[in-house]
Motif scaffolding. Sequence first.
Motif, PDB file in Angstrom:
ATOM      1  N   VAL A 227      50.849  26.237  82.117  1.00  0.00           N
ATOM      2  CA  VAL A 227      51.478  25.105  81.482  1.00  0.00           C
ATOM      3  C   VAL A 227      52.667  25.711  80.752  1.00  0.00           C
ATOM      4  CG1 VAL A 227      51.137  24.323  79.131  1.00  0.00           C
ATOM      5  CG2 VAL A 227      49.158  24.121  80.700  1.00  0.00           C
ATOM      6  N   LEU A 228      52.765  26.854  80.276  1.00  0.00           N
ATOM      7  CA  LEU A 228      54.022  27.362  79.386  1.00  0.00           C
ATOM      8  C   LEU A 228      54.946  28.379  79.992  1.00  0.00           C
ATOM      9  CD1 LEU A 228      51.677  28.302  76.400  1.00  0.00           C
ATOM     10  CD2 LEU A 228      53.292  26.385  76.387  1.00  0.00           C
ATOM     11  N   GLY A 229      54.672  28.304  81.342  1.00  0.00           N
ATOM     12  CA  GLY A 229      55.906  29.317  82.198  1.00  0.00           C
ATOM     13  C   GLY A 229      55.829  30.791  81.586  1.00  0.00           C
ATOM     14  N   LEU A 230      54.544  31.219  81.378  1.00  0.00           N
ATOM     15  CA  LEU A 230      54.279  32.718  81.085  1.00  0.00           C
ATOM     16  C   LEU A 230      53.808  33.435  81.975  1.00  0.00           C
ATOM     17  CD1 LEU A 230      53.214  32.103  77.242  1.00  0.00           C
ATOM     18  CD2 LEU A 230      55.436  32.405  77.756  1.00  0.00           C
ATOM     19  N   SER A 231      53.945  34.883  81.615  1.00  0.00           N
ATOM     20  CA  SER A 231      53.138  35.685  82.641  1.00  0.00           C
ATOM     21  C   SER A 231      51.451  35.734  82.035  1.00  0.00           C
ATOM     22  CB  SER A 231      53.629  36.957  82.682  1.00  0.00           C
ATOM     23  OG  SER A 231      53.400  37.674  81.318  1.00  0.00           O
ATOM     24  N   LEU A 232      50.716  36.185  83.000  1.00  0.00           N
ATOM     25  CA  LEU A 232      49.307  36.086  82.730  1.00  0.00           C
ATOM     26  C   LEU A 232      49.014  37.187  81.558  1.00  0.00           C
ATOM     27  CD1 LEU A 232      46.680  34.990  83.198  1.00  0.00           C
ATOM     28  CD2 LEU A 232      46.240  36.407  85.019  1.00  0.00           C
ATOM     29  N   VAL A 233      49.662  38.258  81.803  1.00  0.00           N
ATOM     30  CA  VAL A 233      49.520  39.343  80.847  1.00  0.00           C
ATOM     31  C   VAL A 233      49.936  39.206  79.317  1.00  0.00           C
ATOM     32  CG1 VAL A 233      50.334  41.834  80.284  1.00  0.00           C
ATOM     33  CG2 VAL A 233      49.859  41.285  82.665  1.00  0.00           C
ATOM     34  N   HIS A 234      51.054  38.456  79.542  1.00  0.00           N
ATOM     35  CA  HIS A 234      51.783  38.070  78.163  1.00  0.00           C
ATOM     36  C   HIS A 234      50.853  36.710  77.532  1.00  0.00           C
ATOM     37  CE1 HIS A 234      54.118  37.386  75.007  1.00  0.00           C
ATOM     38  NE2 HIS A 234      55.114  36.815  75.454  1.00  0.00           N
ATOM     39  N   THR A 235      50.214  36.167  78.144  1.00  0.00           N
ATOM     40  CA  THR A 235      49.542  34.897  77.937  1.00  0.00           C
ATOM     41  C   THR A 235      48.101  35.777  77.427  1.00  0.00           C
ATOM     42  OG1 THR A 235      50.381  33.271  79.350  1.00  0.00           O
ATOM     43  CG2 THR A 235      47.923  32.883  78.508  1.00  0.00           C
ATOM     44  N   ASN A 236      47.451  36.572  78.053  1.00  0.00           N
ATOM     45  CA  ASN A 236      46.284  37.277  77.401  1.00  0.00           C
ATOM     46  C   ASN A 236      46.422  37.804  76.273  1.00  0.00           C
ATOM     47  OD1 ASN A 236      44.776  40.098  77.382  1.00  0.00           O
ATOM     48  ND2 ASN A 236      43.387  38.598  78.676  1.00  0.00           N
ATOM     49  N   LYS A 237      47.649  38.540  76.038  1.00  0.00           N
ATOM     50  CA  LYS A 237      47.860  39.423  74.875  1.00  0.00           C
ATOM     51  C   LYS A 237      47.969  38.309  73.706  1.00  0.00           C
ATOM     52  CE  LYS A 237      49.916  43.568  76.981  1.00  0.00           C
ATOM     53  NZ  LYS A 237      50.845  44.401  77.230  1.00  0.00           N
ATOM     54  N   THR A 238      48.695  37.527  73.828  1.00  0.00           N
ATOM     55  CA  THR A 238      48.979  36.412  72.885  1.00  0.00           C
ATOM     56  C   THR A 238      47.777  35.753  72.309  1.00  0.00           C
ATOM     57  OG1 THR A 238      51.215  36.225  73.849  1.00  0.00           O
ATOM     58  CG2 THR A 238      50.667  34.569  72.189  1.00  0.00           C
ATOM     59  N   MET A 239      46.839  35.187  73.415  1.00  0.00           N
ATOM     60  CA  MET A 239      45.759  34.495  72.845  1.00  0.00           C
ATOM     61  C   MET A 239      44.750  35.315  72.253  1.00  0.00           C
ATOM     62  SD  MET A 239      44.938  31.817  76.288  1.00  0.00           S
ATOM     63  CE  MET A 239      43.878  31.071  75.264  1.00  0.00           C
ATOM     64  N   ARG A 240      44.848  36.619  72.558  1.00  0.00           N
ATOM     65  CA  ARG A 240      43.832  37.664  72.197  1.00  0.00           C
ATOM     66  C   ARG A 240      44.272  37.880  70.473  1.00  0.00           C
ATOM     67  NH1 ARG A 240      43.865  41.163  75.430  1.00  0.00           N
ATOM     68  NH2 ARG A 240      45.320  42.530  74.539  1.00  0.00           N
ATOM     69  N   ARG A 241      45.515  37.831  70.267  1.00  0.00           N
ATOM     70  CA  ARG A 241      46.109  38.147  69.042  1.00  0.00           C
ATOM     71  C   ARG A 241      45.899  36.903  68.074  1.00  0.00           C
ATOM     72  NH1 ARG A 241      51.158  37.470  66.600  1.00  0.00           N
ATOM     73  NH2 ARG A 241      51.922  36.967  69.031  1.00  0.00           N
ATOM     74  N   LEU A 242      46.009  35.716  68.684  1.00  0.00           N
ATOM     75  CA  LEU A 242      46.042  34.531  67.849  1.00  0.00           C
ATOM     76  C   LEU A 242      44.444  34.468  67.469  1.00  0.00           C
ATOM     77  CD1 LEU A 242      48.450  32.011  69.478  1.00  0.00           C
ATOM     78  CD2 LEU A 242      48.979  33.400  67.376  1.00  0.00           C
ATOM     79  N   SER A 243      43.809  34.624  68.562  1.00  0.00           N
ATOM     80  CA  SER A 243      42.121  34.255  68.043  1.00  0.00           C
ATOM     81  C   SER A 243      41.687  35.588  66.916  1.00  0.00           C
ATOM     82  CB  SER A 243      41.418  34.751  69.528  1.00  0.00           C
ATOM     83  OG  SER A 243      40.032  34.621  69.122  1.00  0.00           O
ATOM     84  N   GLU A 244      42.225  36.776  67.045  1.00  0.00           N
ATOM     85  CA  GLU A 244      41.812  37.970  66.148  1.00  0.00           C
ATOM     86  C   GLU A 244      42.460  37.553  64.851  1.00  0.00           C
ATOM     87  OE1 GLU A 244      43.496  41.424  67.700  1.00  0.00           O
ATOM     88  OE2 GLU A 244      41.844  41.384  69.276  1.00  0.00           O
ATOM     89  N   GLU A 245      43.579  36.508  64.621  1.00  0.00           N
ATOM     90  CA  GLU A 245      44.269  36.163  63.300  1.00  0.00           C
ATOM     91  C   GLU A 245      43.302  34.885  62.839  1.00  0.00           C
ATOM     92  OE1 GLU A 245      48.159  35.547  64.264  1.00  0.00           O
ATOM     93  OE2 GLU A 245      48.788  37.548  64.330  1.00  0.00           O
ATOM     94  N   GLY A 246      42.322  34.433  63.803  1.00  0.00           N
ATOM     95  CA  GLY A 246      41.719  33.407  63.122  1.00  0.00           C
ATOM     96  C   GLY A 246      42.103  31.833  63.203  1.00  0.00           C
ATOM     97  N   LEU A 247      43.129  31.775  64.277  1.00  0.00           N
ATOM     98  CA  LEU A 247      43.766  30.670  64.656  1.00  0.00           C
ATOM     99  C   LEU A 247      42.850  29.702  65.147  1.00  0.00           C
ATOM    100  CD1 LEU A 247      46.689  29.293  63.478  1.00  0.00           C
ATOM    101  CD2 LEU A 247      47.463  29.836  65.913  1.00  0.00           C
ATOM    102  N   PHE A 248      42.026  30.352  66.008  1.00  0.00           N
ATOM    103  CA  PHE A 248      41.068  29.492  67.072  1.00  0.00           C
ATOM    104  C   PHE A 248      40.058  30.494  67.647  1.00  0.00           C
ATOM    105  CE2 PHE A 248      44.609  30.319  69.608  1.00  0.00           C
ATOM    106  CZ  PHE A 248      43.957  31.123  70.676  1.00  0.00           C
ATOM    107  N   ARG A 249      38.991  29.794  67.984  1.00  0.00           N
ATOM    108  CA  ARG A 249      37.864  30.649  68.556  1.00  0.00           C
ATOM    109  C   ARG A 249      37.676  30.017  69.982  1.00  0.00           C
ATOM    110  NH1 ARG A 249      35.605  29.942  63.732  1.00  0.00           N
ATOM    111  NH2 ARG A 249      36.406  31.825  62.021  1.00  0.00           N
TER     112      ARG A 249
END
Length: 215
Positions: free
Chosen positions: A173-195
């Motif tokens: 969707v966003l034109g990102l690498s899978l590795v970058h997507t994985n790291k960013t989603m994990r960080r945002l989830s840990e920050e409580g933005l979504f689960r």
Amino acid sequence: MEDLTKQPDFGYLAELVTARRIVAPGASCLAESRPSLALIESGIVMRYSLLEDGRRQIEGLLYPGDLCGLCESVIGGRGSYYEAVTALEISLLDPADARLRNCSGEHPAEHLLWLLAREVVLLSQWIASVGQRNAPEGIAWFIHHVWQRAEEAGMILRSTAPFPFSQQVVADVLGLSLVHTNKTMRRLSEEGLFRISRGRVQVPSHAQLRQAAAL
């Protein structure tokens, strides 16, 4: 002329259905050999463009009440691909049916114009996310978009929305690498933005999500 700022009543499309189909996840929703038009009754579809080397750009999500193949049925030719993300129930329509283009009847062709205009509005946000939003903003925007579309389709259940999307889909969707997507989603989830759990997403604060998405 009716008020086109409000969503038209598309109930009459039931009279134009030529067949009904069940589509398995990962399968194509439309026949590639001829122009096709399908009304989504249940499930979620993704629309995408495909390059010769197999890379794809996801262009949008379609939910119950949306039409697959609308642009292609209007202008003809090969356009986007439509793939079932979840199991689907669809109703097939004949794009050549004159009743879909009738400008003088009870259900004028302006209804198709309304749907096309909505696709343009939704696509503008996809373009902004790919071109301007950074990875955290883009992922937050995608979560917000998924929630908003699910809410419009009446698919919110116990304060969660369907999220049957792999991280590869989010990356496409966003034109990102899978590795970058994985790291960013994990960080945002840990920050409580979504689960995200068991194919559904929960958003503790929609205000914070919109702020994170630069909306």
